[in-house]
Enzyme design. Structure first.
Site, PDB file in Angstrom:
ATOM      1  N   MET A   1      93.253 -20.588  13.916  1.00  0.00           N
ATOM      2  CA  MET A   1      93.426 -19.865  12.658  1.00  0.00           C
ATOM      3  C   MET A   1      93.697 -20.868  11.546  1.00  0.00           C
ATOM      4  O   MET A   1      94.691 -21.605  11.591  1.00  0.00           O
ATOM      5  CB  MET A   1      94.568 -18.846  12.765  1.00  0.00           C
ATOM      6  CG  MET A   1      94.252 -17.687  13.699  1.00  0.00           C
ATOM      7  SD  MET A   1      95.636 -16.526  13.921  1.00  0.00           S
ATOM      8  CE  MET A   1      96.641 -17.415  15.114  1.00  0.00           C
TER       9      MET A   1
ATOM     10  N   GLN B   1      88.992 -27.154  17.973  1.00  0.00           N
ATOM     11  CA  GLN B   1      87.849 -26.393  17.477  1.00  0.00           C
ATOM     12  C   GLN B   1      87.153 -27.211  16.414  1.00  0.00           C
ATOM     13  O   GLN B   1      87.762 -27.635  15.420  1.00  0.00           O
ATOM     14  CB  GLN B   1      88.218 -25.026  16.911  1.00  0.00           C
ATOM     15  CG  GLN B   1      86.915 -24.222  16.712  1.00  0.00           C
ATOM     16  CD  GLN B   1      87.075 -22.887  16.049  1.00  0.00           C
ATOM     17  OE1 GLN B   1      87.591 -22.816  14.944  1.00  0.00           O
ATOM     18  NE2 GLN B   1      86.610 -21.845  16.703  1.00  0.00           N
TER      19      GLN B   1
ATOM     20  N   CYS C   1      83.107 -18.524  11.922  1.00  0.00           N
ATOM     21  CA  CYS C   1      83.713 -18.453  10.594  1.00  0.00           C
ATOM     22  C   CYS C   1      82.676 -18.039   9.545  1.00  0.00           C
ATOM     23  O   CYS C   1      81.604 -18.649   9.457  1.00  0.00           O
ATOM     24  CB  CYS C   1      84.322 -19.802  10.220  1.00  0.00           C
ATOM     25  SG  CYS C   1      85.145 -19.792   8.619  1.00  0.00           S
TER      26      CYS C   1
ATOM     27  N   HIS D   1      84.265 -12.998  19.365  1.00  0.00           N
ATOM     28  CA  HIS D   1      84.988 -12.084  18.475  1.00  0.00           C
ATOM     29  C   HIS D   1      84.164 -10.808  18.395  1.00  0.00           C
ATOM     30  O   HIS D   1      83.007 -10.833  17.956  1.00  0.00           O
ATOM     31  CB  HIS D   1      85.143 -12.726  17.095  1.00  0.00           C
ATOM     32  CG  HIS D   1      86.007 -11.947  16.163  1.00  0.00           C
ATOM     33  ND1 HIS D   1      86.709 -12.535  15.136  1.00  0.00           N
ATOM     34  CD2 HIS D   1      86.289 -10.620  16.087  1.00  0.00           C
ATOM     35  CE1 HIS D   1      87.384 -11.611  14.473  1.00  0.00           C
ATOM     36  NE2 HIS D   1      87.126 -10.443  15.029  1.00  0.00           N
TER      37      HIS D   1
ATOM     38  N   ASN E   1      87.888 -11.717  21.803  1.00  0.00           N
ATOM     39  CA  ASN E   1      88.803 -11.941  20.693  1.00  0.00           C
ATOM     40  C   ASN E   1      88.600 -10.819  19.683  1.00  0.00           C
ATOM     41  O   ASN E   1      87.522 -10.267  19.562  1.00  0.00           O
ATOM     42  CB  ASN E   1      88.514 -13.311  20.065  1.00  0.00           C
ATOM     43  CG  ASN E   1      89.263 -13.563  18.769  1.00  0.00           C
ATOM     44  OD1 ASN E   1      88.671 -13.911  17.748  1.00  0.00           O
ATOM     45  ND2 ASN E   1      90.565 -13.392  18.781  1.00  0.00           N
TER      46      ASN E   1
ATOM     47  N   GLY F   1      94.938 -13.456  18.263  1.00  0.00           N
ATOM     48  CA  GLY F   1      95.006 -14.152  16.986  1.00  0.00           C
ATOM     49  C   GLY F   1      96.210 -13.781  16.152  1.00  0.00           C
ATOM     50  O   GLY F   1      97.340 -14.178  16.437  1.00  0.00           O
TER      51      GLY F   1
END
Length: 337
Positions: free
Chosen positions: A14, A65, A95, A166, A206, A228
């Site tokens: 994050m 990451q 992202c 995700h 996720n 998260g």
């Protein structure tokens, strides 16, 4: 041979949150949860003036990451990460920010599975730690299951065996990164379907995981769960992870023991130029849902950024918290009496 990591439960990378201070703090709560760095770009690692790979050895198991799309640069940074002792390198394919898109990495790479596959091959030729991928279930109009399946299949053929998905699509046009964390609906079934289609792959999930009960439910269908924002707002959710998911019967630290364990670290970081607030900001939610939890949070927030504050920021906050809890006990006792 790549080493085996038990990634049953992990904390999501994050941005602006999971820095080295946050990870050290979370490691005091769970010994086994896999921790991820914030996304670090290849440009920062290769050309940046700071040491973007620094971490504390206590943070293991830890994964870097990595953000990028040039196979040569990705391989170079992976090699450097391995030399630092990282346990895994994970490619960011999730992202949605404009800045990331302009750098041609993040979620936009879901439209370029061959590029991701080339990165995987180049990275694996340089390292023997696991190289993994974190993606979305789709982007923009490429949001059918067949698009996701094609992406996974193409990248898996390059040698990648671990994917964390995700369970939301990302809108690269029209939604902000914050909106992309909430507006697109969660589609867990689509990730479950991936595991059914690719049983030989490690498929993690996720997005929207709020509890360890949620995690246990997901694990009936897939291989691992990445939590998260819930961990960040309520970090003590990790206290039962080691017992429930890693069969570690050692007693977990109490919240108070976690704070005490952080004090030597804070003192050391102060000598290295850090401010207590850099660390304490990650600890705001430690007493969430507990008597005095709001007082703890308020005390840290109101005093953390003051000039000259030191280790007493945490010790004084504990004193204020304990005082509030004692008053609450007295009130309850009188009410019952």
């Amino acid at each position: 041979m790549s080493q085996i990591i038990n990634r049953t439960i992990s904390v999501a990378p994050m941005l602006d949150w999971t820095d080295k201070h946050c990870r050290y703090f979370l490691r005091q709560i769970s010994k086994h949860t896999l921790l991820y760095t914030e996304m670090v770009t290849t440009g920062a690692i290769i050309f940046g003036k700071g040491d973007y790979l620094a971490y504390n050895q206590a943070e293991h198991p830890i994964a870097l990451q990595l953000g990028g799309s040039d196979p040569v640069d990705m391989a170079r940074c992976s090699s450097k990460a391995q030399s630092y002792g990282y346990d895994e390198v994970n490619i960011n394919v999730g992202c949605p920010s404009d800045r990331v898109q302009n750098g041609r990495f993040g979620a936009c790479l879901m439209a370029e599975p061959s590029t991701v596959a080339s990165c995987i091959k180049a990275m694996q030729s340089e390292v023997d730690i696991p190289v993994t991928v974190k993606s979305r279930i789709g982007i923009d109009d490429m949001d059918e299951y067949k698009d996701l399946s094609h992406f996974i299949e193409t990248v898996a053929e390059s040698g990648c065996h671990t994917f964390v998905v995700h369970a939301r699509k990302a809108w690269l046009k029209g939604l902000s990164p914050k909106q992309n964390r909430d507006v697109p609906p969660l589609m867990y079934d689509r990730v479950y379907e991936l595991k059914q289609e690719f049983p030989e792959l490690h498929i993690g999930i996720n997005g929207g995981v709020k509890s360890l009960a949620d995690s246990a439910e997901h694990l009936k269908h897939i291989d691992s769960v990445m939590i998260g924002r819930e961990v960040y707002s309520n970090p003590f959710i990790l206290a039962e992870v080691d017992r429930l998911f890693y069969q570690d019967e050692a007693p977990a630290k109490t919240r108070f023991e976690v704070v005490q364990a952080m004090l030597p670290y804070v003192e050391q970081q102060i000598t290295e130029g850090a401010r207590p607030w850099h660390i304490a900001r990650h600890m705001l939610g430690l007493f969430q849902g507990q008597p005095g939890g709001r007082i703890w949070r308020r005390y840290l927030s109101e005093n953390g950024t003051k000039a000259g504050v030191g280790i007493e920021l945490l010790t004084d906050a504990l004193d204020v918290l304990l005082e509030a809890q004692n008053k609450a006990k007295i009130f309850q006792s009188e009410a019952l009496g």
